[in-house]
Design a protein around this motif. Structure first.
Motif, PDB file in Angstrom:
ATOM      1  N   LYS A 116       0.820  -1.223   0.000  1.00 20.44           N
ATOM      2  CA  LYS A 116       0.000   0.000   0.000  1.00 20.44           C
ATOM      3  C   LYS A 116       0.849   1.267   0.000  1.00 20.44           C
ATOM      4  O   LYS A 116       0.329   2.356  -0.162  1.00 20.44           O
ATOM      5  CB  LYS A 116      -0.933   0.009   1.212  1.00 20.44           C
ATOM      6  CG  LYS A 116      -1.970  -1.093   1.190  1.00 20.44           C
ATOM      7  CD  LYS A 116      -2.848  -1.015   2.416  1.00 20.44           C
ATOM      8  CE  LYS A 116      -3.882  -2.123   2.443  1.00 20.44           C
ATOM      9  NZ  LYS A 116      -4.699  -2.062   3.663  1.00 20.44           N
ATOM     10  N   CYS A 117       2.155   1.116   0.192  1.00 28.42           N
ATOM     11  CA  CYS A 117       3.062   2.265   0.182  1.00 28.42           C
ATOM     12  C   CYS A 117       3.384   2.659  -1.252  1.00 28.42           C
ATOM     13  O   CYS A 117       3.250   1.857  -2.170  1.00 28.42           O
ATOM     14  CB  CYS A 117       4.349   1.921   0.925  1.00 28.42           C
ATOM     15  SG  CYS A 117       4.132   1.612   2.680  1.00 28.42           S
ATOM     16  N   LYS A 118       3.855   3.872  -1.411  1.00 29.38           N
ATOM     17  CA  LYS A 118       4.268   4.368  -2.730  1.00 29.38           C
ATOM     18  C   LYS A 118       5.783   4.253  -2.894  1.00 29.38           C
ATOM     19  O   LYS A 118       6.418   5.095  -3.510  1.00 29.38           O
ATOM     20  CB  LYS A 118       3.832   5.819  -2.902  1.00 29.38           C
ATOM     21  CG  LYS A 118       2.331   6.004  -2.907  1.00 29.38           C
ATOM     22  CD  LYS A 118       1.956   7.460  -3.053  1.00 29.38           C
ATOM     23  CE  LYS A 118       0.459   7.637  -3.046  1.00 29.38           C
ATOM     24  NZ  LYS A 118       0.071   9.050  -3.099  1.00 29.38           N
ATOM     25  N   LYS A 178       5.459  -9.962  -2.272  1.00 30.44           N
ATOM     26  CA  LYS A 178       4.985  -8.636  -1.850  1.00 30.44           C
ATOM     27  C   LYS A 178       5.612  -7.531  -2.686  1.00 30.44           C
ATOM     28  O   LYS A 178       4.943  -6.578  -3.077  1.00 30.44           O
ATOM     29  CB  LYS A 178       5.266  -8.444  -0.360  1.00 30.44           C
ATOM     30  CG  LYS A 178       4.421  -9.382   0.497  1.00 30.44           C
ATOM     31  CD  LYS A 178       4.887  -9.434   1.918  1.00 30.44           C
ATOM     32  CE  LYS A 178       4.130 -10.552   2.628  1.00 30.44           C
ATOM     33  NZ  LYS A 178       4.730 -10.906   3.895  1.00 30.44           N
ATOM     34  N   LEU A 179       6.897  -7.666  -2.984  1.00 29.76           N
ATOM     35  CA  LEU A 179       7.572  -6.632  -3.770  1.00 29.76           C
ATOM     36  C   LEU A 179       7.026  -6.557  -5.191  1.00 29.76           C
ATOM     37  O   LEU A 179       6.997  -5.484  -5.792  1.00 29.76           O
ATOM     38  CB  LEU A 179       9.077  -6.870  -3.782  1.00 29.76           C
ATOM     39  CG  LEU A 179       9.782  -6.677  -2.434  1.00 29.76           C
ATOM     40  CD1 LEU A 179      11.266  -6.995  -2.556  1.00 29.76           C
ATOM     41  CD2 LEU A 179       9.562  -5.283  -1.882  1.00 29.76           C
ATOM     42  N   LYS A 219       3.745  -1.318  -6.915  1.00 29.00           N
ATOM     43  CA  LYS A 219       3.712  -0.835  -8.301  1.00 29.00           C
ATOM     44  C   LYS A 219       4.623   0.345  -8.587  1.00 29.00           C
ATOM     45  O   LYS A 219       4.925   0.619  -9.743  1.00 29.00           O
ATOM     46  CB  LYS A 219       2.282  -0.526  -8.735  1.00 29.00           C
ATOM     47  CG  LYS A 219       1.557   0.505  -7.911  1.00 29.00           C
ATOM     48  CD  LYS A 219       0.117   0.638  -8.379  1.00 29.00           C
ATOM     49  CE  LYS A 219      -0.673   1.544  -7.480  1.00 29.00           C
ATOM     50  NZ  LYS A 219      -2.061   1.632  -7.900  1.00 29.00           N
ATOM     51  N   TYR A 220       5.110   1.059  -7.583  1.00 29.18           N
ATOM     52  CA  TYR A 220       5.989   2.205  -7.813  1.00 29.18           C
ATOM     53  C   TYR A 220       7.465   1.862  -7.643  1.00 29.18           C
ATOM     54  O   TYR A 220       8.329   2.666  -7.959  1.00 29.18           O
ATOM     55  CB  TYR A 220       5.631   3.351  -6.864  1.00 29.18           C
ATOM     56  CG  TYR A 220       4.204   3.808  -6.981  1.00 29.18           C
ATOM     57  CD1 TYR A 220       3.808   4.624  -8.041  1.00 29.18           C
ATOM     58  CD2 TYR A 220       3.248   3.420  -6.051  1.00 29.18           C
ATOM     59  CE1 TYR A 220       2.491   5.045  -8.158  1.00 29.18           C
ATOM     60  CE2 TYR A 220       1.928   3.843  -6.174  1.00 29.18           C
ATOM     61  CZ  TYR A 220       1.556   4.647  -7.234  1.00 29.18           C
ATOM     62  OH  TYR A 220       0.254   5.053  -7.352  1.00 29.18           O
ATOM     63  N   SER A 229      13.099 -12.696 -10.399  1.00 30.10           N
ATOM     64  CA  SER A 229      11.686 -12.531 -10.041  1.00 30.10           C
ATOM     65  C   SER A 229      11.201 -11.097 -10.181  1.00 30.10           C
ATOM     66  O   SER A 229      10.003 -10.852 -10.318  1.00 30.10           O
ATOM     67  CB  SER A 229      11.456 -12.993  -8.598  1.00 30.10           C
ATOM     68  OG  SER A 229      11.810 -14.346  -8.450  1.00 30.10           O
ATOM     69  N   LEU A 230      12.138 -10.156 -10.114  1.00 26.76           N
ATOM     70  CA  LEU A 230      11.793  -8.730 -10.193  1.00 26.76           C
ATOM     71  C   LEU A 230      12.604  -8.072 -11.309  1.00 26.76           C
ATOM     72  O   LEU A 230      13.413  -7.173 -11.056  1.00 26.76           O
ATOM     73  CB  LEU A 230      12.070  -8.059  -8.842  1.00 26.76           C
ATOM     74  CG  LEU A 230      11.310  -8.629  -7.638  1.00 26.76           C
ATOM     75  CD1 LEU A 230      11.904  -8.144  -6.337  1.00 26.76           C
ATOM     76  CD2 LEU A 230       9.834  -8.283  -7.723  1.00 26.76           C
TER      77      LEU A 230
END
Length: 176
Positions: free
Chosen positions: A105-107, A127-128, A132-133, A155-156
């Motif tokens: 929920k954080c930016k 979670k990461l 989205k930012y 993965s990211l």
């Protein structure tokens, strides 16, 4: 007349001081104080964009990819999302075994996080992926085997991985 002007100046000065504190966007704090007074920090630093959480006692890192003798494991609060403008989170000299669900929920745009062999990488990556930012992860003081780091990066793929401590290395200068 001078008293009225003085009173107005003092009132303006107090208002300006309180406003400048309430719009402060950077905070560096010891994690134990942060957790104990979390609600107060949310009230005082509602517009916070940069948060650095520090180990209450300095962790001494041995050379190489070895866990320190006195690791400090930290569980980030689920309430972290209450800092609605939080863009940069730096966890310093402490280890995270998992991230809270509400981290999504954080930016967050950047995250500096020391992972360790006991970190639940599958859960953390899940979670990461939902952040989205998120653009960059600093792998500062990470103590992970190469296969776990490769898993994280694979993965990211949209995330840039850096290690700012490597960038601060003076080894080349000392050798020359």
């Amino acid at each position: 007349m001078k008293i009225v002007i003085l009173a107005v100046c003092l009132l303006f000065s107090n208002y300006y001081s309180s406003m400048s504190q309430s719009i402060d966007k950077n905070l560096g704090i010891v994690v134990t104080d942060f957790d104990t007074n979390f609600s107060e920090y949310v009230k005082k630093y509602g517009q916070l964009e940069v948060l650095t959480l520090l180990n209450p006692g300095q962790t001494i890192y041995p050379p190489g990819d070895v866990m320190p003798i006195n690791p400090y494991y930290y569980k980030l609060t689920e309430k972290i999302y209450q800092f609605k403008n939080l863009k940069h989170l730096r966890l310093q000299c402490l280890y995270v075994l998992d991230l809270p669900n509400n981290i999504t929920k954080c930016k967050l745009e950047t995250l500096a996080i020391p992972f360790c062999p006991d970190s639940n990488m599958e859960s953390i990556v899940g979670k990461l992926k939902k952040c989205k930012y998120l653009k960059e992860i600093d792998l500062v003081n990470v103590v992970l085997p190469d296969d776990k780091i490769a898993f994280l990066k694979k993965s990211l793929p949209h995330i840039k991985f850096v290690n700012l401590m490597d960038d601060l290395s003076f080894d080349d200068e000392i050798e020359n």
